[in-house]
Design an enzyme around this catalytic site. Structure first.
Site, PDB file in Angstrom:
ATOM      1  N   LYS A  45       5.771   1.800   8.041  1.00 22.62           N
ATOM      2  CA  LYS A  45       5.189   1.242   6.829  1.00 22.62           C
ATOM      3  C   LYS A  45       3.697   1.066   7.069  1.00 22.62           C
ATOM      4  O   LYS A  45       3.269   0.830   8.198  1.00 22.62           O
ATOM      5  CB  LYS A  45       5.837  -0.114   6.528  1.00 22.62           C
ATOM      6  N   CYS A 129      -2.722   5.069  -1.613  1.00 26.54           N
ATOM      7  CA  CYS A 129      -1.911   4.110  -2.370  1.00 26.54           C
ATOM      8  C   CYS A 129      -2.524   3.964  -3.764  1.00 26.54           C
ATOM      9  O   CYS A 129      -3.717   3.673  -3.885  1.00 26.54           O
ATOM     10  CB  CYS A 129      -1.871   2.758  -1.659  1.00 26.54           C
ATOM     11  N   LYS A 164      -3.566  11.104   4.584  1.00 25.85           N
ATOM     12  CA  LYS A 164      -2.591  11.168   3.490  1.00 25.85           C
ATOM     13  C   LYS A 164      -3.341  11.036   2.175  1.00 25.85           C
ATOM     14  O   LYS A 164      -3.966  10.008   1.906  1.00 25.85           O
ATOM     15  CB  LYS A 164      -1.537  10.066   3.625  1.00 25.85           C
TER      16      LYS A 164
END
Length: 305
Positions: A45, A129, A164
């Site tokens: 996570k 995110c 990412k």
């Protein structure tokens, strides 16, 4: 015999299926279980410099036949409190990739360095995110900031570093080029897609944060397009993410240019052994299509006439 082992920036994976960040990876025991269930690697996570509570509930809902909508808000115990979880995850015998986030290049560097000290074998930078203010896409949509973050982390660690990236940008391949030029060893694409749902009877958004990120089947075409565009521009390993439920989904990503695929929402639907199931289905499909390995099938859609 078809070979589905793969290599990512020097990391040898027995299977191209990887547990994605944010799915049942808060603890070392859960990541250990994913490894025992066939995952070729696990991603933690996302961890930040300080403990963070995250958003109020409802923070995660399942949309029938579509996927999962979440806005959990990057809750985590802070990097100083996760060492034991990484050590426990390492007992699974597969590479442990540490997902880190920060509000500045210095924070990324600090957290990445500490995660390396806990035994992580690679770092994944959460630059994507879609719903946390001051983090994620607010940094990862600016090529100059992406460059600064990657450089800062690469100066701190000697591990492979994956950037990412988010799909909610006009030029994801350009961001990938900036990351690789700054020293990134690979790219992960994509994160969830910014989205929302409304309760029409209550007349209000369902998520407490109102807007969240959509994962699951609905975003596979978006992820495939992103990996395909990146593979045309950068010569670096890519982990494809988004809507991978079956061996056929995995092979689509591989043919688009991915060397491995991350599995997230599908764990909820197919169970812990989804990794072994996808790998088995992938082997059968590769054999049917005449490819002896993942590498032999990689990028065939990119170079197709």
């Amino acid at each position: 015999m078809v070979n589905t082992s793969t290599t990512l920036a020097g990391l040898r994976l027995r299977s191209p299926t990887v547990l994605a960040s944010g799915i049942l990876d808060e603890t070392g025991s859960a990541m250990h279980r994913a490894a025992r269930s066939g995952a070729g690697a696990v991603v933690t996570k996302s961890i930040g410099a300080k403990p963070r509570v995250g958003y109020a509930n409802p923070s995660c809902i399942e949309l029938d036949g579509v996927g999962v909508l979440n806005a959990v808000g990057l809750p985590n115990p802070g990097v100083e409190n996760v060492a034991q979880e990484l050590w426990a995850a390492a007992r699974g015998g597969v590479p442990v990739i540490a997902s880190v986030f920060g509000g500045t290049p210095e924070e990324f560097s600090e957290v990445g360095g500490m995660m390396a000290g806990y035994g992580a074998q690679a770092i994944e930078l959460n630059l994507s995110c879609p719903h946390a203010k001051g983090y994620g896409t607010e940094i990862g949509t600016d090529p100059a900031l992406v460059t600064e973050v990657v450089r800062a982390v690469k100066q701190r660690v000697r591990l492979p570093v994956f950037a990412k990236l988010a799909p909610n940008v006009p030029d994801i391949a350009g961001l990938a080029k900036a990351a690789v030029a700054a020293g990134a060893d690979g790219i992960t694409a994509i994160n969830t897609v910014k989205a929302m749902a409304i309760d029409v009877r209550a007349g209000r958004p369902i998520l407490a944060n109102r807007v969240g990120g959509l994962s699951g089947r609905a975003i596979k075409p978006v992820g495939l397009r992103a990996v395909y565009e990146i593979a045309q521009e950068v010569d670096a390993p890519i982990m494809g993410v988004g809507g991978v439920y079956t061996g056929e989904d995995a092979l689509e990503y591989i043919m688009a240019g991915a060397s491995a695929v991350q599995v997230g929402s599908a764990v909820m639907e197919r169970g812990w052994d989804v990794f072994a199931k996808i790998d088995s289905e992938l082997k059968a499909l590769l054999d049917e299509c005449g490819y002896p390995s993942v590498e032999a099938a990689r990028r065939v859609a990119v170079t197709a006439k």
